[in-house]
Structure formats: structure tokens, C-alpha cells
Design an enzyme around this catalytic site. Structure first.
Site, mmCIF file in Angstrom:
data_model
loop_
_atom_site.group_PDB
_atom_site.id
_atom_site.type_symbol
_atom_site.label_atom_id
_atom_site.label_comp_id
_atom_site.label_asym_id
_atom_site.label_seq_id
_atom_site.Cartn_x
_atom_site.Cartn_y
_atom_site.Cartn_z
ATOM 1 N N ASN A 1 0.804 -1.213 0.000
ATOM 2 C CA ASN A 1 0.000 0.000 0.000
ATOM 3 C C ASN A 1 0.838 1.264 0.000
ATOM 4 O O ASN A 1 0.432 2.289 -0.556
ATOM 5 C CB ASN A 1 -0.927 0.004 1.226
ATOM 6 C CG ASN A 1 -2.026 -1.026 1.120
ATOM 7 O OD1 ASN A 1 -2.753 -1.052 0.140
ATOM 8 N ND2 ASN A 1 -2.130 -1.902 2.111
ATOM 9 N N LYS B 1 8.935 -3.547 -2.846
ATOM 10 C CA LYS B 1 10.194 -4.277 -2.775
ATOM 11 C C LYS B 1 10.453 -4.857 -4.158
ATOM 12 O O LYS B 1 9.523 -5.272 -4.846
ATOM 13 C CB LYS B 1 10.110 -5.395 -1.727
ATOM 14 C CG LYS B 1 11.358 -6.248 -1.618
ATOM 15 C CD LYS B 1 11.144 -7.416 -0.663
ATOM 16 C CE LYS B 1 11.010 -6.969 0.767
ATOM 17 N NZ LYS B 1 10.986 -8.134 1.704
ATOM 18 N N ASP C 1 1.000 -12.357 -1.340
ATOM 19 C CA ASP C 1 2.161 -12.607 -0.481
ATOM 20 C C ASP C 1 2.109 -14.006 0.130
ATOM 21 O O ASP C 1 3.151 -14.669 0.259
ATOM 22 C CB ASP C 1 2.239 -11.564 0.631
ATOM 23 C CG ASP C 1 2.786 -10.235 0.142
ATOM 24 O OD1 ASP C 1 3.066 -10.124 -1.067
ATOM 25 O OD2 ASP C 1 2.912 -9.313 0.960
ATOM 26 N N ARG C 2 0.906 -14.448 0.501
ATOM 27 C CA ARG C 2 0.778 -15.786 1.088
ATOM 28 C C ARG C 2 1.156 -16.853 0.066
ATOM 29 O O ARG C 2 1.893 -17.798 0.389
ATOM 30 C CB ARG C 2 -0.645 -16.009 1.591
ATOM 31 C CG ARG C 2 -1.034 -15.143 2.780
ATOM 32 C CD ARG C 2 -2.509 -15.328 3.136
ATOM 33 N NE ARG C 2 -2.783 -16.663 3.663
ATOM 34 C CZ ARG C 2 -4.010 -17.124 3.889
ATOM 35 N NH1 ARG C 2 -5.065 -16.372 3.614
ATOM 36 N NH2 ARG C 2 -4.177 -18.337 4.381
ATOM 37 N N THR D 1 2.903 0.916 32.839
ATOM 38 C CA THR D 1 1.961 0.693 31.735
ATOM 39 C C THR D 1 2.678 0.352 30.448
ATOM 40 O O THR D 1 2.285 -0.585 29.723
ATOM 41 C CB THR D 1 1.073 1.932 31.542
ATOM 42 O OG1 THR D 1 0.328 2.164 32.742
ATOM 43 C CG2 THR D 1 0.097 1.731 30.383
#
Length: 242
Positions: A9, A13, A92-93, A168
Site C-alpha cells: 500500500n 520491494k 504474499d501468502r 503501563t
């Protein structure tokens, strides 16, 4: 020479390959930088994979007749997909699974890609993509705690701290980092129960935060997606030449 492009987005690369060998790569390129990098290269074939840019915009920016193959749900692959909604399956997967199958053929593989989201995908020894899990990524978890509460700060990632937070920020850092270590180790254990001989292959920008904390054996291949994209490109070039 082949070029493969993984365009997200915001950034892209790019990898340059001679046959199966990755010669070099560049990351975090803007669209204009990507176009300049491609134009300055002598290239035989290009594969374009994107979630944010149209392939025609990319092709026009290079030259109208550039030899660009667009990776989509109809692109021939060197693996098969046993997935109910292949049109929604992220490029990508698929690329990471193809890369893992190329590097480790004839094995059951668990492919973990640690990016914006974390994906855990299973490629069996017959090179069938079976699907997997999608989980919020590390930075997404930090941003969610900050965005959906009124007082929690936005915490930057860091090394996994001791389990019990004394303030925290420490508690949030422990929750995300130690929580992810527990998640990843737990999911790897579940896959290994299903397939004891499976090989776990990791990639993605957030792997360095976790690789020393995960239960072995694991195999880290930083440029797995680029390797998979090049394998897909080679597969299609071979089909065209038959």
C-alpha cells in the site's frame, strides 16, 4: 534477467534474479523510485504483484509494451490451491508458500510471514496449499491498544521484556511481545501435532524480534516472498516456451 516486484500500500520491494539466483534486492521504494529502478535495468521478464497499484499504471509508467506478468488469482502456479476462496487469497501468502516449496521440496511446510498481519500457512508435501491462519501483526496490536482506548500510549516495538510489567508501557510491551511468542510457539506446536515432520519457515520484517525466542527447529528466509515470486515468473515463462 528477471525482475519481481512486491508492491504494498505504501512501499514496494524489488528483486533482480538471474535464473533462480537472487542477485540483489531493494526495499521501501516509493512508486517513483520503483519505476526508476526498473527503467534502469536490462530485463527479460517482470512479475508484478501488488495490493495497492494497478498493473496497467505500472506498465504505462515503464513502457506500454513492457513484458509484465501480473500476479492474480488466475496466474498459473507451480503449486495447487486447496482453498475455498482463491480469489481472496493474498499474493504474499501464495508467493511465500511457493518460495518455501521451491527451497524445501516434497516436505510438509508451515510458512509464517510476520508483516502487517501474521499468516501461518500449510503447504503439504504434494505441493498443495491448504490454507492457514491470519492474525494481527505486532505493530497492529500496539496501534489497536492506543487507538481503541483513551489513555494507553502508542508503544514502539522492542525486545520481549520480563513477563510482569511494572509500568503501563512495560505491561503493554510484555503483552504484545510475550503474547506473540506464546501464540507463534503454540501454533507451531499445533501444526507439529498434525504433521510431526513439518518444517517451519519464517519470513517478514518482524521476524528479527522473535526468531531467538521461538522453539526450534525453525528456518528463517528473509527474502522468501521474492524467491517465490521469481519461481512463479519462471514457471510462467516455461509454460509460454513450451
Amino acid at each position: 534477467m528477471n525482475i519481481v516486484v512486491d508492491s504494498g500500500n505504501t512501499y514496494a520491494k524489488i528483486g533482480w534474479f538471474e535464473g533462480p539466483e537472487l542477485l540483489r534486492f531493494e526495499t521501501r521504494l516509493t512508486f517513483d523510485q520503483l519505476i526508476d529502478a526498473v527503467r534502469s535495468s536490462s530485463v527479460d521478464n517482470i512479475l508484478f504483484s501488488s495490493v495497492g497499484k494497478d498493473v496497467e499504471e505500472f506498465r504505462r509508467a515503464i513502457q506500454p509494451n513492457a513484458p509484465v506478468l501480473n500476479l492474480d488469482s488466475q496466474t498459473p502456479l507451480p503449486i495447487t490451491k486447496d482453498y475455498e476462496t482463491p480469489a481472496t487469497l493474498g499474493a504474499d501468502r501464495i508467493a511465500a508458500a511457493v518460495g518455501a516449496g521451491y527451497l524445501f521440496p516434497n516436505e510438509d511446510l508451515v510458512v509464517i510471514d510476520m508483516g502487517t498481519c501474521i499468516t501461518y500457512d500449510y503447504l503439504d508435501q504434494a505441493a498443495r496449499f491448504q490454507g492457514g491462519l491470519i492474525s494481527p501483526g505486532m505493530r497492529m496490536r500496539f496501534k489497536a491498544m492506543h487507538t481503541f482506548t483513551q489513555r494507553l500510549p502508542l508503544v514502539e516495538p522492542g525486545p520481549a521484556p520480563t513477563l510482569i510489567g511494572k509500568n503501563t508501557r512495560h505491561a503493554m510491551l510484555s503483552g504484545v511481545m510475550n503474547g506473540l511468542v506464546a501464540e507463534i510457539n503454540g501454533i507451531m506446536a499445533a501444526y507439529r501435532t498434525q504433521s510431526p515432520a513439518c518444517r517451519v519457515v519464517l519470513c517478514g520484517g518482524d521476524v528479527p524480534f522473535f526468531e531467538s525466542l521461538l522453539k526450534p527447529p525453525i528456518f528463517v528466509v528473509p527474502q522468501l516472498v521474492l524467491i517465490g515470486l521469481n519461481r512463479i515468473l519462471q514457471h510462467n515463462v516455461n509454460l509460454q516456451n513450451e
